[in-house]
Design a protein around this motif. Structure first.
Motif, mmCIF file in Angstrom:
data_model
loop_
_atom_site.group_PDB
_atom_site.id
_atom_site.type_symbol
_atom_site.label_atom_id
_atom_site.label_comp_id
_atom_site.label_asym_id
_atom_site.label_seq_id
_atom_site.Cartn_x
_atom_site.Cartn_y
_atom_site.Cartn_z
ATOM 1 N N ALA A 1 0.893 -1.325 -0.071
ATOM 2 C CA ALA A 1 -0.043 0.103 0.047
ATOM 3 C C ALA A 1 0.855 1.206 0.064
ATOM 4 N N HIS B 1 3.846 11.091 3.984
ATOM 5 C CA HIS B 1 3.692 9.908 2.970
ATOM 6 C C HIS B 1 4.327 8.965 3.161
ATOM 7 N N THR C 1 -3.073 -3.754 5.243
ATOM 8 C CA THR C 1 -3.392 -2.803 4.229
ATOM 9 C C THR C 1 -4.669 -2.816 3.612
ATOM 10 N N GLU D 1 -9.276 1.041 5.253
ATOM 11 C CA GLU D 1 -8.990 2.305 5.036
ATOM 12 C C GLU D 1 -7.853 3.132 6.062
ATOM 13 N N PRO E 1 3.072 9.689 -6.329
ATOM 14 C CA PRO E 1 1.460 9.284 -6.626
ATOM 15 C C PRO E 1 1.511 7.882 -5.852
ATOM 16 N N LEU E 2 0.392 7.774 -4.635
ATOM 17 C CA LEU E 2 0.394 6.914 -3.876
ATOM 18 C C LEU E 2 -0.179 5.659 -4.514
ATOM 19 N N ASP E 3 -1.132 5.911 -5.667
ATOM 20 C CA ASP E 3 -1.795 4.753 -6.296
ATOM 21 C C ASP E 3 -0.611 3.887 -7.230
ATOM 22 N N LYS E 4 0.297 4.541 -7.701
ATOM 23 C CA LYS E 4 1.498 4.128 -8.388
ATOM 24 C C LYS E 4 2.571 3.460 -7.659
ATOM 25 N N CYS F 1 2.580 2.488 -4.514
ATOM 26 C CA CYS F 1 2.052 1.559 -3.622
ATOM 27 C C CYS F 1 2.694 0.104 -3.732
#
Length: 197
Positions: free
Chosen positions: A14, A33, A91, A94, A111-114, A116
């Motif tokens: 995550a 982050h 993970t 939420e 970018p957290l969505d990348k 992770c």
């Protein structure tokens, strides 16, 4: 090989933002982050101080432990009953509670969505190649399984200068993607009637 400790919140890969920190935590602050890592580092034991190992005496991966190390209790409950942790990260939720040694602070612009996938797949495969296998320039390397970990291992072989990188997978569709990571040859064991090694 894990002991079936249930109910538990699974998940080990995550990216997230620190909501709050516990008493004595100075390395992180709300808003930072982070990437959770299931093989943490206490930074004090012989393994953490070694250049050859990251198997921390305190925070090494333990799929059987379902509680926090400090007090042996879970931080998750439902209807007053505990829900257990998974490899110190949990993970698939939420919010989660993680030992500070199992978090890596990252650039807030990432970018957290990348990124992770850096918390397991990429670091595992790349790290296994660069830090453990250590292929020599010009060597031949075979990678078995071309998922996220395998492709990251392949990238490590490419970065090391391997001249021949053999991808081995049961799915021939993975060859095109593997070429982008340095795959020079592809072997599907299903295409052979006898062992291919």
């Amino acid at each position: 090989g894990q002991t079936p400790v249930f109910p538990r919140i699974l998940g080990h890969e995550a990216g997230g933002i620190v909501e709050s920190v516990g008493e004595g935590v100075t390395e992180l602050a709300p808003g930072d982050h982070v990437l959770p890592v299931f093989t943490g580092e206490c930074k004090e034991c012989a393994h953490c101080k070694s250049e050859e190992s990251n198997m921390c005496d305190l925070l090494r991966i333990n799929v059987d432990r379902g509680v926090m190390i400090g007090d042996g209790k879970s931080r998750f409950t439902i209807n007053g009953k505990p829900i257990f942790h998974f490899v110190g990260t949990s993970t698939f939720s939420e919010y989660t509670v993680i030992h500070v040694g199992c978090l890596a602070k990252i650039n807030p612009e990432a970018p957290l969505d990348k990124v992770c996938i850096l918390s397991c797949g990429i670091s595992t495969g790349l790290g296994a190649t660069l830090n453990v296998a250590k292929p020599k320039k010009g060597s031949t390397v075979a990678i078995f399984g071309l998922g996220a970990v395998g492709l990251a291992a392949m990238e490590g072989a490419r970065l090391s200068g391997a001249s021949r990188i053999i991808g081995v997978d049961l799915n021939p569709a993975k060859y095109e993607q593997a070429k982008k990571f340095g795959c020079t040859d592809f072997v599907n064991p299903k295409d052979h009637k006898k062992p291919v090694q």
